[in-house]
Scaffold this active site. Structure first.
Site, PDB file in Angstrom:
ATOM      1  N   ASP A  66       1.044  -1.269   0.082  1.00 51.82           N
ATOM      2  CA  ASP A  66       0.096   0.061  -0.099  1.00 51.82           C
ATOM      3  C   ASP A  66       1.010   1.297   0.013  1.00 51.82           C
ATOM      4  O   ASP A  66       0.543   2.298  -0.660  1.00 51.82           O
ATOM      5  CB  ASP A  66      -1.199   0.148   1.311  1.00 51.82           C
ATOM      6  CG  ASP A  66      -1.698  -1.073   1.181  1.00 51.82           C
ATOM      7  OD1 ASP A  66      -2.502  -1.343  -0.070  1.00 51.82           O
ATOM      8  OD2 ASP A  66      -2.425  -1.769   2.180  1.00 51.82           O
ATOM      9  N   ASP A  85       2.113  -2.454   4.511  1.00 53.32           N
ATOM     10  CA  ASP A  85       0.575  -2.669   4.009  1.00 53.32           C
ATOM     11  C   ASP A  85      -0.197  -2.631   5.117  1.00 53.32           C
ATOM     12  O   ASP A  85       0.143  -2.888   6.485  1.00 53.32           O
ATOM     13  CB  ASP A  85       0.886  -4.154   3.313  1.00 53.32           C
ATOM     14  CG  ASP A  85       0.352  -4.482   2.195  1.00 53.32           C
ATOM     15  OD1 ASP A  85       0.231  -3.592   1.472  1.00 53.32           O
ATOM     16  OD2 ASP A  85      -0.157  -5.650   1.937  1.00 53.32           O
ATOM     17  N   LYS A  87      -3.783  -3.698   6.722  1.00 46.79           N
ATOM     18  CA  LYS A  87      -4.551  -4.970   7.090  1.00 46.79           C
ATOM     19  C   LYS A  87      -5.494  -4.640   7.999  1.00 46.79           C
ATOM     20  O   LYS A  87      -5.344  -4.234   9.076  1.00 46.79           O
ATOM     21  CB  LYS A  87      -3.692  -6.054   7.214  1.00 46.79           C
ATOM     22  CG  LYS A  87      -2.607  -6.523   6.111  1.00 46.79           C
ATOM     23  CD  LYS A  87      -3.449  -6.728   4.682  1.00 46.79           C
ATOM     24  CE  LYS A  87      -2.432  -7.022   3.779  1.00 46.79           C
ATOM     25  NZ  LYS A  87      -2.816  -7.783   2.600  1.00 46.79           N
TER      26      LYS A  87
END
Length: 238
Positions: A66, A85, A87
């Site tokens: 990301d 990232d 999550k």
């Protein structure tokens, strides 16, 4: 630093505001809520990067990670690169995350990833766990809600930021999809401290990469952290 900068934050949102001043609820779907957390996290990540001399790059929805944070020398040579990232999952009796595909950049280092996998020095997960609220009551034009009249679809947010291999488990996530699965816990706060099977290696990231790049082979041979530790293919990572 992320946890320090957001220590007093309330991660709830009312919805999205239109130009007429009406507030519309966000959907209770996990993907939608994940986008909310990613959007709220973005200015914090950019602030940390700016203070540390890193440049932030974003990937599209199907590309890892990301956020990419990179620092380069005056000639443009990358000195250090971090994959981050975001999550998200909701609280339940057994909680886990999916941590990306094991048949993509681990096998072909340019597949579904912003930069060549080998250029990333570190891989981190910013995780959010939340409790679900009841679905909002639908409305029509005669009962349009205003600011403060719609409850957030989630509450009791727990967050953590960990190195990816520290929370990676030994089994795939999301049923039949080819996704790396995290360890499982019963308490959201455990993700802040839990140490998965690869965290016990001195070269945990490398052991994790090898296992998941060869997951179709190893999943039938290795069923526990002890079997992983004892397998000769992972002796050099101890």
């Amino acid at each position: 630093m992320f946890l320090e900068l957001t220590a007093t934050w309330d991660w709830r949102v009312h919805g999205f505001l239109d130009y007429q001043g009406y507030v519309h609820p966000i959907d209770t779907d996990t993907k939608v809520i994940s986008t909310v957390f990613e959007r709220l996290s973005s200015p914090v990540i950019r602030t940390i990067a700016k203070r540390s001399g890193y440049v932030v790059e974003l990937a599209n929805q199907t590309t890892y990670p990301d956020f990419t944070l990179s620092v380069s020398d005056p000639a443009g040579q990358v000195l250090h690169r971090i994959a981050l990232d975001v999550k998200t999952t909701y609280a339940s009796n057994r909680m886990s995350f999916t941590l990306g595909g094991y048949n993509s950049f681990l096998v072909r280092p340019t597949k579904n990833i912003l930069h060549h996998y080998d250029t990333y020095s570190e891989h981190w997960v910013l995780g959010f766990i939340y409790a679900q609220n009841p679905a909002f009551r639908e409305y029509d034009l005669d009962s349009m809600p205003g600011n403060g009249e719609i409850a957030c679809p989630y509450r009791d947010v727990t967050l953590f930021i960990r190195r990816k291999h520290e929370i990676t488990g030994l089994r795939a996530g999301s049923g039949n999809t080819k996704n790396i699965g995290s360890v499982m816990t019963r308490n959201p706060a455990e993700f802040q401290t839990v140490m998965g099977p690869f965290s016990h290696f001195s070269r945990g990231k490398q052991a994790c990469d090898r296992y998941w790049a060869g997951y179709p082979h190893y999943c039938g041979l290795i069923g526990s952290p002890q079997e992983l530790h004892d397998h000769p293919d992972f002796a050099s990572y101890i």
